[in-house]
Design a protein around this motif. Structure first.
Motif, PDB file in Angstrom:
ATOM      1  N   TRP A 148      11.787  -1.377 -29.658  1.00 51.38           N
ATOM      2  CA  TRP A 148      11.773  -0.264 -30.464  1.00 51.38           C
ATOM      3  C   TRP A 148      11.962   0.827 -29.571  1.00 51.38           C
ATOM      4  O   TRP A 148      12.221   2.081 -30.201  1.00 51.38           O
ATOM      5  CB  TRP A 148      10.317  -0.203 -31.046  1.00 51.38           C
ATOM      6  N   ILE A 149      12.048   0.790 -28.143  1.00 49.43           N
ATOM      7  CA  ILE A 149      12.339   2.030 -27.496  1.00 49.43           C
ATOM      8  C   ILE A 149      13.735   2.519 -27.462  1.00 49.43           C
ATOM      9  O   ILE A 149      14.669   1.786 -26.981  1.00 49.43           O
ATOM     10  CB  ILE A 149      12.017   1.796 -26.046  1.00 49.43           C
ATOM     11  N   SER A 150      14.085   3.904 -27.999  1.00 46.16           N
ATOM     12  CA  SER A 150      15.408   4.210 -27.939  1.00 46.16           C
ATOM     13  C   SER A 150      15.549   5.550 -27.677  1.00 46.16           C
ATOM     14  O   SER A 150      14.712   6.523 -28.324  1.00 46.16           O
ATOM     15  CB  SER A 150      16.012   3.996 -29.389  1.00 46.16           C
ATOM     16  N   GLY A 151      16.241   6.051 -26.515  1.00 47.71           N
ATOM     17  CA  GLY A 151      16.573   7.238 -26.156  1.00 47.71           C
ATOM     18  C   GLY A 151      16.561   7.369 -24.462  1.00 47.71           C
ATOM     19  O   GLY A 151      16.884   6.208 -24.196  1.00 47.71           O
ATOM     20  N   SER A 152      16.291   8.610 -24.090  1.00 49.62           N
ATOM     21  CA  SER A 152      16.366   8.900 -22.603  1.00 49.62           C
ATOM     22  C   SER A 152      15.411   9.437 -21.908  1.00 49.62           C
ATOM     23  O   SER A 152      14.681  10.091 -22.333  1.00 49.62           O
ATOM     24  CB  SER A 152      17.642   9.681 -22.413  1.00 49.62           C
ATOM     25  N   ASP A 187       4.935   2.639 -34.741  1.00 48.78           N
ATOM     26  CA  ASP A 187       3.884   2.230 -35.762  1.00 48.78           C
ATOM     27  C   ASP A 187       2.457   2.663 -35.407  1.00 48.78           C
ATOM     28  O   ASP A 187       1.353   2.272 -35.550  1.00 48.78           O
ATOM     29  CB  ASP A 187       4.074   1.092 -36.315  1.00 48.78           C
ATOM     30  N   ALA A 188       2.191   3.404 -34.293  1.00 48.38           N
ATOM     31  CA  ALA A 188       1.050   3.865 -33.665  1.00 48.38           C
ATOM     32  C   ALA A 188      -0.059   4.101 -34.462  1.00 48.38           C
ATOM     33  O   ALA A 188       0.183   4.952 -35.499  1.00 48.38           O
ATOM     34  CB  ALA A 188       1.198   5.034 -32.577  1.00 48.38           C
ATOM     35  N   ASP A 200      -3.463   5.112 -27.773  1.00 48.19           N
ATOM     36  CA  ASP A 200      -3.002   4.657 -26.752  1.00 48.19           C
ATOM     37  C   ASP A 200      -1.974   3.578 -27.074  1.00 48.19           C
ATOM     38  O   ASP A 200      -1.461   2.580 -26.375  1.00 48.19           O
ATOM     39  CB  ASP A 200      -3.518   3.963 -25.638  1.00 48.19           C
ATOM     40  N   ASP A 201      -1.600   3.712 -28.184  1.00 48.44           N
ATOM     41  CA  ASP A 201      -0.491   2.751 -28.746  1.00 48.44           C
ATOM     42  C   ASP A 201       0.934   3.226 -28.368  1.00 48.44           C
ATOM     43  O   ASP A 201       1.424   4.219 -28.893  1.00 48.44           O
ATOM     44  CB  ASP A 201      -0.312   2.601 -30.448  1.00 48.44           C
ATOM     45  N   GLY A 202       1.596   2.503 -27.407  1.00 48.77           N
ATOM     46  CA  GLY A 202       2.724   3.022 -26.752  1.00 48.77           C
ATOM     47  C   GLY A 202       2.791   2.331 -25.485  1.00 48.77           C
ATOM     48  O   GLY A 202       2.314   1.360 -25.130  1.00 48.77           O
TER      49      GLY A 202
END
Length: 592
Positions: free
Chosen positions: A96-100, A536-537, A541-543
């Motif tokens: 789900w991590i998308s980016g820089s 969907d946090a 600390d969801d992440g």
């Protein structure tokens, strides 16, 4: 905190003259403080507060470490990698991590045969870890600032930095070299952080200049000068953002009337695609306590309705800075710690720009980074990483960072360690506020705030940690779940443990019970942790936590570390076959 003038402490009356939080009172102390009816002043206590905390001056926390490993290779020059290269992923990076993940910091420490003196002086090297579908690529570029280009063209240090003066042109005679000292050229070497204004990405330092950056390619697009929009002589690299995109910052101005601290507001939207800082406005200014010796500050605190400027006794002697420019002395030589002065908290309504008539005082302290601030039941709660000594800024020169053996141990052991603290500022102080009583009625905080005279409140902090944090060397580079919890009550924050001159562990602090979780491996040095929330946090600390980890013992062994923010267990790492110097700050640019 309370000390008899001319003495080191105690509650003994001498000629009815007292010093309370740096304020001098000439009347009988009992008329200023609400004592508990005891006639013996030596045995008096203040209602509802910790008298020992007020009568015992803060001494700071120092260590006695031996055998610290040399970290010289963490502060050596690196080559840029402008084209993306692949990484080796171990474990797994959540899909789900998308980016820089963008990072900034010094990456070049010499030109020709001349080297920079201070860690803060190195040329800005920007890093990008591009994450998509569980895979990671890496690239880096030097910021093409005027400072970088001029130094490169002449193969010597042409533009002075914080701890380094420029090298005179060998082709000029003595008189020409002296006249060149009158060219008051500010560096635009923006090597501290990535920031956002009006949706655009910038890299920042603490002078007038920022640079707009393409976050996809790291190309330098445009230099932006704060002084073209508002009357300031610089701005911090740590602005704060409201949910609507409005950005607040601080910057100094220097006039015939003295030095002023300015609160800046930048609107969230552009009027045209070419906009940069158009619409920026100074909403208030605060006069420096000392006309020609303003406080140095790296950041400030912000709650939902207030800005808090922390005027700490790290001072900049403007006369010495100007004369040093003429005689070839570094700016750092004019920055000093003055423990005779208290720290002052200035509270400003960020909607109206009105400065509170109440001035809040505490013991001399030094703070670079605030953690969070929020309002609760008529109080402003302000958390920060702080220390009782402000000499560290001048200890981080390159020579010290490259020491080894006993010399390295000595440098580290002379640094007062930094710990998280909480201050509670009562917002409803008025003429009817009782003197000498602890005004903090929050049941979940032991911090104290005592009104000592009209519109003067003396504050004592609460420690936000247990003794176990001392074993980790304290904590710096604090981060929170900024998007959801900045300016709001929160439970968790993250930071680096400092059992060395740079971070050597990652820490998750739980404010509910002041416990911590730890990621630490010998020989590995992680950077500032950045929290990235899951899509969907539900919980705070969801992440995940991201940090760039480097080591001085193995060549080309950098990796991007990803931790589960809840458990603080490692999920995966992306190994990059290059060397990266230890940097300062970064951010995550989500493209999800």
């Amino acid at each position: 905190m309370i000390a008899q003038l001319g003495l080191t402490g105690g509650l003994t009356m001498r000629k009815n003259v007292w010093r309370v939080c740096g304020q001098v009172f000439t009347k009988d102390l009992a008329s200023h403080l609400n004592w508990c009816g005891r006639s013996d002043l030596n045995k008096m206590v203040i209602k509802n507060t910790n008298a020992r905390a007020l009568t015992t001056g803060a001494k700071g926390y120092f260590t006695n470490e031996h055998g610290l490993p040399c970290i010289e290779k963490l502060v050596r020059s690196a080559d840029e990698v402008p084209d993306p290269i692949g990484t080796t992923v171990c474990g797994h990076i959540p899909a789900w991590i998308s980016g820089s993940f963008l990072r900034n910091g010094p990456g070049k420490f010499e030109f020709g045969n001349k080297s920079f003196n201070h860690w803060f002086d190195g040329m800005a090297l920007m890093h990008q870890f591009r994450i998509e579908g569980g895979q990671v690529t890496y690239r880096s570029r030097f910021l093409h600032s005027h400072s970088y280009r001029a130094n490169s063209e002449h193969d010597r240090i042409v533009v002075s930095e914080f701890g380094t003066t420029s090298v005179p042109d060998p082709c000029k005679n003595f008189f020409q070299r002296f006249l060149s000292r009158f060219e008051m050229l500010q560096t635009d070497n923006a090597n501290i952080s990535f920031t956002k204004y009006k949706g655009d990405f910038y890299v920042s330092t603490e002078t007038n200049f920022m640079h707009k950056i393409n976050p996809e390619t790291l190309e330098t697009n445009e230099k932006v000068d704060w002084s073209k929009f508002i009357a300031v002589n610089g701005a911090t690299a740590h602005p704060h953002n409201d949910p609507d995109g409005t950005t607040y910052n601080m910057g100094n101005s220097y006039t015939k009337k003295g030095a002023f601290y300015n609160i800046i507001r930048v609107p969230p939207e552009k009027a045209s695609p070419e906009d940069t800082l158009e619409g920026a406005k100074v909403i208030c200014n605060i006069r420096s306590v000392e006309k020609g010796k303003p406080s140095y500050y790296h950041s400030f605190a912000m709650s939902e309705n207030y800005i808090v400027f922390i005027e700490q006794p790290i001072k900049m002697d403007l006369k010495k800075i100007i004369m040093g420019k003429l005689w070839g002395r570094e700016i750092s030589k004019a920055v000093y710690w003055d423990p005779k002065q208290d720290t002052v908290f200035h509270v400003i309504n960020k909607h109206t720009g009105k400065v509170s008539a109440v001035t809040y005082y505490t013991n001399p302290l030094s703070t670079f980074h605030q953690i969070n601030a929020f309002e609760e039941d008529g109080f402003l709660v302000m958390d920060m990483c702080a220390t009782d000594d402000g000499k560290a800024i001048n200890n981080y020169n390159i020579q010290n960072l490259r020491q080894s053996g006993d010399a390295l141990d000595e440098v580290y052991n002379t640094l007062c360690k930094v710990f998280p603290r909480r201050f509670v500022l009562p917002l409803n102080v008025n003429a009817d506020t009782p003197l000498g009583e602890n005004l903090n009625t929050l049941s979940n905080s032991s911090a104290t705030a005592i009104c000592i005279a009209k519109n003067k409140v003396c504050c004592v902090h609460e420690d936000l940690h247990g003794d176990d944090l001392k074993d980790l060397g304290g904590l710096e580079f604090p981060q929170i779940n900024y998007t959801k919890y900045n300016t709001r009550p929160y439970r968790y924050f993250y930071g680096c443990g400092f059992n060395h001159l740079v971070g050597d562990s990652l820490i998750k602090m739980d404010l509910q019970d002041k416990t911590l979780k730890l990621w630490k491996h010998a020989g590995l040095y992680p950077s500032e942790p950045v929290f990235v929330p899951s899509p969907d946090a539900v919980e705070e600390d969801d992440g995940v936590i991201m940090s760039v980890v480097i080591t001085p013992t193995v060549e080309k062994s950098t990796f991007l570390l990803v931790l589960d923010a809840r458990t603080f267990e490692e999920l995966g790492r992306a190994e990059v076959p290059i060397n990266i110097p230890y940097g300062f700050h970064g951010m995550f640019n989500s493209t999800a």
